[in-house]
Design a protein around this motif. Structure first.
Motif, PDB file in Angstrom:
ATOM      1  N   LEU A 139      73.415  51.905   5.707  1.00 17.70           N
ATOM      2  CA  LEU A 139      72.394  51.824   6.763  1.00 17.70           C
ATOM      3  C   LEU A 139      71.827  53.208   7.086  1.00 17.70           C
ATOM      4  CD1 LEU A 139      73.975  49.212   9.229  1.00 17.70           C
ATOM      5  CD2 LEU A 139      72.423  48.830   7.305  1.00 17.70           C
ATOM      6  N   TYR A 140      72.707  54.225   7.127  1.00 17.02           N
ATOM      7  CA  TYR A 140      72.211  55.594   7.328  1.00 17.02           C
ATOM      8  C   TYR A 140      71.203  55.953   6.219  1.00 17.02           C
ATOM      9  CZ  TYR A 140      75.978  56.718  10.729  1.00 17.02           C
ATOM     10  OH  TYR A 140      76.809  56.770  11.825  1.00 17.02           O
ATOM     11  N   ALA A 141      71.564  55.608   4.984  1.00 15.30           N
ATOM     12  CA  ALA A 141      70.699  55.950   3.837  1.00 15.30           C
ATOM     13  C   ALA A 141      69.380  55.175   3.887  1.00 15.30           C
ATOM     14  CB  ALA A 141      71.447  55.654   2.540  1.00 15.30           C
ATOM     15  N   PHE A 142      69.438  53.911   4.300  1.00 16.09           N
ATOM     16  CA  PHE A 142      68.224  53.091   4.357  1.00 16.09           C
ATOM     17  C   PHE A 142      67.242  53.643   5.381  1.00 16.09           C
ATOM     18  CE2 PHE A 142      66.470  48.519   5.127  1.00 16.09           C
ATOM     19  CZ  PHE A 142      65.381  48.797   4.327  1.00 16.09           C
ATOM     20  N   ARG A 143      67.761  54.011   6.554  1.00 17.63           N
ATOM     21  CA  ARG A 143      66.861  54.548   7.576  1.00 17.63           C
ATOM     22  C   ARG A 143      66.262  55.890   7.138  1.00 17.63           C
ATOM     23  NH1 ARG A 143      67.984  52.838  13.768  1.00 17.63           N
ATOM     24  NH2 ARG A 143      68.118  50.599  13.384  1.00 17.63           N
ATOM     25  N   ALA A 144      67.058  56.693   6.445  1.00 17.71           N
ATOM     26  CA  ALA A 144      66.512  57.965   5.938  1.00 17.71           C
ATOM     27  C   ALA A 144      65.399  57.695   4.924  1.00 17.71           C
ATOM     28  CB  ALA A 144      67.629  58.797   5.308  1.00 17.71           C
ATOM     29  N   ARG A 145      65.575  56.673   4.087  1.00 20.08           N
ATOM     30  CA  ARG A 145      64.551  56.333   3.094  1.00 20.08           C
ATOM     31  C   ARG A 145      63.280  55.819   3.788  1.00 20.08           C
ATOM     32  NH1 ARG A 145      64.271  54.952  -2.401  1.00 20.08           N
ATOM     33  NH2 ARG A 145      62.097  54.352  -2.799  1.00 20.08           N
ATOM     34  N   ILE A 146      63.446  55.034   4.841  1.00 20.81           N
ATOM     35  CA  ILE A 146      62.288  54.524   5.577  1.00 20.81           C
ATOM     36  C   ILE A 146      61.466  55.685   6.147  1.00 20.81           C
ATOM     37  CG2 ILE A 146      61.617  53.276   7.683  1.00 20.81           C
ATOM     38  CD1 ILE A 146      64.014  51.385   7.103  1.00 20.81           C
ATOM     39  N   VAL A 147      62.157  56.690   6.692  1.00 22.03           N
ATOM     40  CA  VAL A 147      61.454  57.865   7.221  1.00 22.03           C
ATOM     41  C   VAL A 147      60.772  58.619   6.090  1.00 22.03           C
ATOM     42  CG1 VAL A 147      61.781  60.112   8.346  1.00 22.03           C
ATOM     43  CG2 VAL A 147      62.931  58.077   9.249  1.00 22.03           C
ATOM     44  N   ALA A 148      61.506  58.834   4.992  1.00 24.06           N
ATOM     45  CA  ALA A 148      60.940  59.576   3.854  1.00 24.06           C
ATOM     46  C   ALA A 148      59.715  58.868   3.278  1.00 24.06           C
ATOM     47  CB  ALA A 148      62.007  59.751   2.771  1.00 24.06           C
ATOM     48  N   ASP A 149      59.695  57.536   3.348  1.00 20.23           N
ATOM     49  CA  ASP A 149      58.556  56.773   2.836  1.00 20.23           C
ATOM     50  C   ASP A 149      57.421  56.648   3.864  1.00 20.23           C
ATOM     51  OD1 ASP A 149      59.808  56.392   0.432  1.00 20.23           O
ATOM     52  OD2 ASP A 149      60.515  54.358   0.864  1.00 20.23           O
ATOM     53  N   GLY A 150      57.585  57.301   5.026  1.00 20.07           N
ATOM     54  CA  GLY A 150      56.537  57.262   6.043  1.00 20.07           C
ATOM     55  C   GLY A 150      56.383  55.919   6.723  1.00 20.07           C
ATOM     56  N   GLN A 151      57.469  55.152   6.772  1.00 20.88           N
ATOM     57  CA  GLN A 151      57.406  53.800   7.325  1.00 20.88           C
ATOM     58  C   GLN A 151      58.169  53.669   8.644  1.00 20.88           C
ATOM     59  OE1 GLN A 151      55.604  51.332   6.045  1.00 20.88           O
ATOM     60  NE2 GLN A 151      54.902  52.607   4.339  1.00 20.88           N
ATOM     61  N   SER A 152      58.578  54.778   9.243  1.00 18.09           N
ATOM     62  CA  SER A 152      59.352  54.707  10.484  1.00 18.09           C
ATOM     63  C   SER A 152      58.575  53.953  11.561  1.00 18.09           C
ATOM     64  CB  SER A 152      59.657  56.130  10.975  1.00 18.09           C
ATOM     65  OG  SER A 152      60.465  56.109  12.127  1.00 18.09           O
ATOM     66  N   PRO A 153      59.224  53.024  12.268  1.00 16.38           N
ATOM     67  CA  PRO A 153      58.523  52.266  13.318  1.00 16.38           C
ATOM     68  C   PRO A 153      57.887  53.184  14.369  1.00 16.38           C
ATOM     69  CG  PRO A 153      60.654  51.265  12.842  1.00 16.38           C
ATOM     70  CD  PRO A 153      60.614  52.571  12.102  1.00 16.38           C
ATOM     71  N   LYS A 154      56.796  52.713  14.953  1.00 18.57           N
ATOM     72  CA  LYS A 154      56.030  53.523  15.911  1.00 18.57           C
ATOM     73  C   LYS A 154      56.900  54.028  17.058  1.00 18.57           C
ATOM     74  CE  LYS A 154      51.877  53.205  18.868  1.00 18.57           C
ATOM     75  NZ  LYS A 154      52.507  53.279  20.207  1.00 18.57           N
ATOM     76  N   ARG A 155      57.771  53.178  17.610  1.00 20.43           N
ATOM     77  CA  ARG A 155      58.606  53.601  18.736  1.00 20.43           C
ATOM     78  C   ARG A 155      59.603  54.679  18.295  1.00 20.43           C
ATOM     79  NH1 ARG A 155      58.476  54.674  22.741  1.00 20.43           N
ATOM     80  NH2 ARG A 155      60.308  53.832  23.807  1.00 20.43           N
ATOM     81  N   HIS A 156      60.098  54.581  17.073  1.00 23.01           N
ATOM     82  CA  HIS A 156      61.004  55.628  16.576  1.00 23.01           C
ATOM     83  C   HIS A 156      60.264  56.969  16.482  1.00 23.01           C
ATOM     84  CE1 HIS A 156      64.082  52.708  14.484  1.00 23.01           C
ATOM     85  NE2 HIS A 156      63.883  52.428  15.758  1.00 23.01           N
ATOM     86  N   ARG A 157      59.023  56.922  16.006  1.00 22.16           N
ATOM     87  CA  ARG A 157      58.241  58.162  15.917  1.00 22.16           C
ATOM     88  C   ARG A 157      58.002  58.751  17.305  1.00 22.16           C
ATOM     89  NH1 ARG A 157      55.041  54.839  12.561  1.00 22.16           N
ATOM     90  NH2 ARG A 157      53.250  55.004  13.982  1.00 22.16           N
ATOM     91  N   GLU A 158      57.746  57.878  18.268  1.00 20.61           N
ATOM     92  CA  GLU A 158      57.506  58.356  19.633  1.00 20.61           C
ATOM     93  C   GLU A 158      58.764  58.997  20.214  1.00 20.61           C
ATOM     94  OE1 GLU A 158      54.118  55.000  20.815  1.00 20.61           O
ATOM     95  OE2 GLU A 158      56.191  54.780  21.514  1.00 20.61           O
TER      96      GLU A 158
END
Length: 436
Positions: free
Chosen positions: A103-122
């Motif tokens: 799960l740690y790796a998946f979330r890191a990949r989501i960020v690296a792919d520029g797909q982080s949810p809007k609330r996470h970016r905020e």
């Protein structure tokens, strides 16, 4: 890919998930009502919400078999990253998947792919601007300490954390405890408004490079203060220090990190502080909520060879079994011991210690999927019905605030610092307390 592709490194383990669903349940549950280990699957109500479901989606992304969709990102946003899946999987299925690492790796990949949810970016923008996910100005961070005196350099550095720093309803209790420690002869250093995020939430959201930057900045501040011991009131921070910083390869071997419950217990056991009977409270029995960050996620992580070998014709076995985390060495005893020293009986909830159920306050869920966070809190509070107590105590300010927000009478939630503050005594009553 910045920081490397952690998901690619975890892919062999991720692809070993057999979809057995044991990550969803507490090993050896005591009742059907409280057999769930996973607030995410309880909210999502289909397999994708579980650790197994997330790992299958992660594998699909890594292999280029699926694309990101709004539904995928909504689903992963309901996960509190509490690690209960990891404990259940290892107990039931051994160490061949390790869901939390996936799960740690998946979330890191989501960020690296520029797909982080809007609330996470905020949330990350607020941390970058103010040092707090709440986005409160740094000038407000040390207001709780107005009038207190701290040393520029000292052996012990006080870390308060953003939750307590900005929760005015807890400031008097915080001040009382800190003043008692100082009066017991412990000079404290404190970073004041320069105290920032420990990096735990950034890590949970997948922003690993930002988490590393925050962690390195804090470790530099600790060394500049001359402190050899850091005492924190934050369960997220103590989890980061013990289990996340080692994952980042940040060397903190010269610094001792303690949660405030561990430090106060040490002071009580050496006679510098003591605790009198908590006579301000009518109740003498409480149920204790083991916070995931303070409990199973404070088990120290150690660098080791985590790869597997095949033995006996095909059975996978870890090369470093002594390094595996089964969540048994988290901080469980210190808060219970402090309650007992105040003559308060601790009643165990069905899901306790390493098998505790997350209240929904962590992992960005409270900010991103508030309905999921509320449901988790209500599920946790329902366990009180199976006890003789109507009072739930937490040693985590974040969990106590979240549970209290969603508690319904007659259930009551109390932050441990509010019980400790009126009971703490400097020195004098030590002998009587130690005899109990």
């Amino acid at each position: 890919m910045p920081g490397g592709d952690l998901l690619a490194e975890r892919l062999a383990a991720t692809d070993r998930c057999t979809r057995c669903s044991q990550c969803k349940f507490v090993p050896v549950p005591k009742s059907r009502a409280h057999m769930s280990a996973c607030p995410s699957i309880d909210f999502v109500e289909y397999h994708a919400g579980s650790a197994s479901g997330q790992l299958i989606m992660a594998s699909g992304i890594a292999h280029g078999e699926i694309d990101y969709t709004p539904e995928l990102l909504d689903t992963i946003s309901a996960c509190t990253m509490c690690g209960a899946c990891d404990t259940a999987c290892k107990v039931n299925f051994a160490e061949i998947v390790e869901p939390l690492e996936g799960l740690y790796a998946f979330r890191a990949r989501i960020v690296a792919d520029g797909q982080s949810p809007k609330r996470h970016r905020e949330i990350m923008e607020k941390i970058g601007e103010t040092g707090s996910s709440q986005g409160v100005a740094r000038s407000e961070r040390a207001k709780w300490a107005t009038g207190l005196t701290f040393s520029t350099r000292a052996d012990v550095l006080l870390h308060v954390g953003s939750v307590l720093s900005y929760d005015a309803s807890k400031h008097q209790s915080l001040r009382t405890i800190v003043e008692a420690v100082q009066q017991a002869g412990v000079p404290l250093a404190y970073l004041g408004q320069h105290e920032g995020s420990c990096g735990m939430l950034a890590w949970d959201l997948g922003y690993h490079e930002q988490a590393r930057t925050l962690a390195n900045a804090f470790v530099r501040q600790v060394r500049q203060s001359g402190a050899k011991t850091v005492v924190t009131f934050s369960s997220s921070a103590i989890s980061a220090y013990r289990s996340i910083y080692p994952r980042m390869d940040i060397d903190t071997s010269d610094i001792r990190f303690l949660h405030f419950t561990e430090y106060l217990l040490e002071m009580a056991e050496t006679g510098r502080l003591s605790l009198k009977t908590a006579s301000d409270h009518a109740w003498r029995k409480v149920a204790f909520h083991d916070t995931c960050k303070l409990g199973r996620l404070t088990e120290p992580y150690q660098r080791a060879d985590y790869s597997l070998t095949k033995e006996m014709g095909g059975i996978y076995a870890s090369r470093s079994p002594e390094a595996l985390n089964f969540s048994r060495n988290g901080i469980y005893e210190a808060p219970r011991a402090l309650l007992r020293q105040m003559d308060i009986e601790v009643e165990e909830l069905e899901r306790n210690r390493e098998f505790s159920y997350c209240c929904g306050a962590q992992g960005g869920v409270k900010e991103t999927r508030p309905a999921a966070a509320k449901m988790a809190a209500r599920n946790r509070l329902d366990e009180l019905k199976e006890t003789e107590s109507q009072v739930m105590v937490s040693a985590c300010g974040n969990c106590a605030h979240h549970l209290d927000k969603h508690a319904r009478a007659p259930a009551t939630v109390v932050d441990l610092i509010d019980i400790l503050a009126p009971s703490i005594v400097v020195g004098a009553a030590n002998a009587a307390v130690r005899e109990r």
